[in-house]
Design a protein around this motif. Structure first.
Motif, PDB file in Angstrom:
ATOM      1  N   ARG A 131      -2.350  -2.571  -5.397  1.00 20.22           N
ATOM      2  CA  ARG A 131      -1.347  -3.508  -5.926  1.00 20.22           C
ATOM      3  C   ARG A 131      -0.988  -3.147  -7.368  1.00 20.22           C
ATOM      4  N   GLY A 135       1.778  -0.288  -4.867  1.00 19.02           N
ATOM      5  CA  GLY A 135       1.735  -0.012  -3.434  1.00 19.02           C
ATOM      6  C   GLY A 135       0.612   0.936  -3.079  1.00 19.02           C
ATOM      7  N   PHE A 174       0.686  -7.373   3.904  1.00 18.71           N
ATOM      8  CA  PHE A 174       0.829  -6.643   2.642  1.00 18.71           C
ATOM      9  C   PHE A 174       2.086  -5.786   2.556  1.00 18.71           C
ATOM     10  N   GLU A 177       4.158  -6.084  -0.556  1.00 22.61           N
ATOM     11  CA  GLU A 177       3.619  -5.438  -1.759  1.00 22.61           C
ATOM     12  C   GLU A 177       3.616  -3.916  -1.641  1.00 22.61           C
ATOM     13  N   ASN A 178       4.343  -3.410  -0.635  1.00 18.12           N
ATOM     14  CA  ASN A 178       4.456  -1.965  -0.425  1.00 18.12           C
ATOM     15  C   ASN A 178       3.104  -1.306  -0.140  1.00 18.12           C
TER      16      ASN A 178
END
Length: 257
Positions: A131, A135, A174, A177-178
């Protein structure tokens, strides 16, 4: 094709042999710094030397990822060595199969700890650091039996099927969040366990592979490097719109997608 892996940092579990070793080498060839983890020190060091010979950056961490403490130490070691974490390849695991009534509670628990809980724990530890980088990539190594179990295939097919569900759940959570999460489902691939089996049977290993290839549409047993190529692709920028999917690496064996 440039996979865009230069200066990325990857953890590969079960990285001392087979698909894990091949994946670590492939990622290093693409410019990633690689943290290889396994239980045996000697083979780990050999893999690290091979990566260094390629001009790659590597850290070898002796760890039993079926233990929560070792998972935490592995991620800490990766951050200490390279300062970031972008890619996690959950590859640790062996083929544990038997007639259902012969598989003890202890064997079931051990398989879940090694194949499922290790992936859960390492993902939970890795995701906050991915994160921070904007990513990341998680590739879970499962097998085609997870989709199409055969008789006397427990506990492996059950724990691997759980790995498929884990992959899909993480990919949904997720993606915003890439952090992309996929799995490769492995069929028959050349491995040390087959060499041992051939030696025990007193036959050349190529003869064993020829016999094993009888039910494979492509007519041959796969190579670890072929799995590694797909893993590297899924870990890369080239797969930036791929998440929540499984790819069979089985020469066409599986009857299901």
């Amino acid at each position: 094709m440039d996979l865009g892996l230069k200066d990325k940092v990857a953890i590969v579990t079960g990285g001392s042999q087979g698909i894990g070793k091949a994946a670590a080498l492939r990622l290093a060839q693409e410019g990633a710094a690689v943290v290889v983890a396994a239980r045996g020190r000697e083979r780990l060091d050999q893999v690290a030397e091979e990566i260094r010979a390629l001009g790659g950056r590597v850290a070898a961490v002796q760890a039993d990822v079926s233990r929560a403490g070792d998972c935490a130490q592995l991620v800490t070691a990766a951050l200490g060595a390279f300062g970031r974490l972008d890619i996690l390849v959950n590859n640790a695991g062996t083929s544990a199969t038997g007639a259902f009534e012969t598989v003890s509670d202890e064997a079931w628990q051990a398989d879940f700890e090694l194949k499922l809980f290790a992936a859960i724990r390492l993902a939970r530890l890795a995701i906050p650091h991915m994160r921070q980088q904007g990513g990341g990539r998680i590739v879970n190594v499962t097998n085609i039996g997870a989709k199409q179990p055969r008789a006397k295939s427990t506990p492996t097919t059950v724990t691997r099927a759980a790995g498929l569900a884990f992959t899909k759940a993480l990919s949904k959570e997720f993606a915003p969040e890439n952090i992309l999460v996929n799995t490769v489902c492995i069929g028959l691939v050349r491995a040390g366990q087959h060499e041992k089996k051939a030696a025990q049977a007193g036959i050349p290993v190529e003869e064993l592979y020829a016999r094993m290839a009888g039910d494979i549409p492509l007519g041959r047993v796969g190579h670890a490097e072929e799995a590694a190529n797909v893993i590297a692709f899924l870990a890369s920028q080239a797969a930036s719109y791929v998440t929540g999917t499984s790819i069979n690496i089985d020469g066409g064996t599986s009857a299901v997608l």
